[in-house]
Design an enzyme around this catalytic site. Sequence first.
Site, PDB file in Angstrom:
ATOM      1  CB  CYS A 153     118.884  48.728  74.518  1.00 40.85           C
ATOM      2  SG  CYS A 153     117.341  49.426  73.921  1.00 40.85           S
ATOM      3  CG  HIS A 175     118.345  50.245  79.174  1.00 41.22           C
ATOM      4  ND1 HIS A 175     119.467  50.752  78.580  1.00 41.22           N
ATOM      5  CD2 HIS A 175     117.353  50.382  78.271  1.00 41.22           C
ATOM      6  CE1 HIS A 175     119.185  51.195  77.367  1.00 41.22           C
ATOM      7  NE2 HIS A 175     117.903  50.984  77.157  1.00 41.22           N
ATOM      8  CD  GLU A 215     122.000  50.338  81.131  1.00 43.61           C
ATOM      9  OE1 GLU A 215     121.759  49.122  81.182  1.00 43.61           O
ATOM     10  OE2 GLU A 215     121.821  51.018  80.104  1.00 43.61           O
TER      11      GLU A 215
END
Length: 537
Positions: free
Chosen positions: A92, A184, A186
């Site tokens: 990002c 993202h 994660e």
Amino acid sequence: MSSIEAAAQVANMYDTVLILDFGSQYSHLITRRVREAGVYCELLPCTQKISELKFKPKGVILSGSPYSITDEGAPHVDPAVFDLGVPILGICYGLQEVARNLGGETSLAVKREYGHAELTLDPQADHHSYKLFQDVPSPTNVWMSHGDHLESPPKDFVIIGSTDTSAYAAVAHNTLPIYGIQFHPEVTHSVDGTIMLRNFVVGICHCEANWTMSSFIDKELERIRTLVGPTGSVIGAVSGGVDSTVAAVLMKRAIGDRFHAVLVDNGVMRLNECAQVKKTLSDNLGINLTVADASDLFLGRLKGVTDPERKRKIIGNTFIEVFESESYKIDEISRQKGLGPIEWLLQGTLYPDVIESISFKGPSATIKSHHNVGGLLENMRLKLIEPLRELFKDEVRALGSILEIPDELVWRHPFPGPGIAIRVLGEVTPEQVQIARLADNIYIDEIKKAGLYRQISQAYAALLPVRSVGVMGDQRTYEQVIALRAVESKDFMTADWFPMPYETLKRISNRIINEVKGVNRVLYDVSSKPPSTIEFE
Ligand SMILES: Nc1ncnc2c1ncn2[C@@H]1O[C@H](COP(=O)(O)OP(=O)(O)OP(=O)(O)O)[C@@H](O)[C@H]1O
Ligand SMILES: O=c1[nH]c(=O)c2[nH+]cn([C@@H]3O[C@H](COP(=O)(O)O)[C@@H](O)[C@H]3O)c2[nH]1
Ligand SMILES: NC(=O)CC[C@H](N)C(=O)O
Ligand SMILES: [Mg+2]
């Protein structure tokens, strides 16, 4: 040796990935995912000077950020990171930062993109970027949270994935292992994100996936022995909680009798807790534990104090004093045995405590002062030793199991250092502490009987110093209120209240009102964190 140097020692024992934090809410999740892939990583502020790094990373991940890359005062990475010659993954804001450094263009997006997106993969089969998406199906669901986007990627970059709204959702350098992704990986909403992160750290950075708790034990024992030396002694702040128990068992294995554990009875521990902890730790784990009874000292200083922060400060400071005086006593004994004086203080500090204090913006607003970790240190002549400083709570629990610490200790709910003092609202008197203690004991006992203890992350009873009217045995009562708290939480940073079965609540409430004098009403707390916190004060 500072704790930063100690951490660097660990980083030098394992293949390590460096994660640079630009202040995203999810930075610690990147750390978690990489660790789950069996690879050790360190999260450092994005302002870290590369020349001052104490270890050589095998790869670098740049996190997201609340800033817009074009903001004045937006954080930027030390450009030397691009000269390290190791793989880089920008996530990002991290992608935008890669572009900024390597000559791409970023602009404000027409529309903010927040939520799910379908990522269509497009890595050329003979391109190295193939490795990032190995075993990832196309399309795959990813999670976006951004306002800015790439207008054009830097020279020599190719598109390797796109969504309807982001043409440059994933890019890679043509020849170098530099990648940028707008989504993202994660967060769990990115369904194949974990695979991508594993691909990056193992497949691309070539890190050996050997970060396991059993390998950690061997290396940590060696590190402790080197640090403490052949004659050094260590005093341990041991509460009977998971963290300090695991730390104590490690220390005992490392240096045997030169480790002296001290439990401070601060007068606000739970029912019979000090005696139980002493017995369990000495009998079952062979730990040399002294209980320093300072309850009068603590309770005397808490007299008349109602402000939560003042309570915490008083307790924190008093802990320091008791530790110092205990360490002098132990020095005397060591001298008689021909051993060196105490040089080290063992603490059960965990990685989340460290993460919270490293943000490049500086620590966030103080919601509550955690009693000890910082507090214990001031004016101490002792150096800190924190074997769990690199671990998350679930890693500590895994470590505890490998060290054969009994399940009741490994799975204990956390209990804060200031104890019942922050669960008795208003003034803390011995009488009020006793009411809270008895109620808490019944509550936890019934939770265990109902088989719910492991499902709940933390539960306790708080005493509210307000009175309400009741009727008992045909008599009017005018007594205080007990509030029951139970939460489910992964990291204790956020928490949901636990849906306690009505039958269990009924039994608990009935027992508390019947058995605890001074209470005629029981309430169940249905507040989540945020906006509430886990403890009442
Ligand atoms: N009563 C106490 N006596 C001695 N040390 C204490 C006491 N309470 C807390 N500490 C120290 O403060 C540290 C932080 O407390 P904390 O409650 O976070 O951890 P813990 O008690 O070890 O584990 P848990 O999170 O399971 O309660 C402990 O690791 C321990 O070193
Ligand atoms: O050792 C500790 N010393 C403290 O001063 C302290 N204050 C809160 N806690 C524990 O931290 C977690 C989050 O609590 P809060 O939501 O109340 O901030 C919960 O697990 C709390 O029990 C403490 N632990
Ligand atoms: N999650 C992020 O890293 C966002 C980066 C930047 N603030 C943007 O809106 O694009
Ligand atoms: Mg504790």
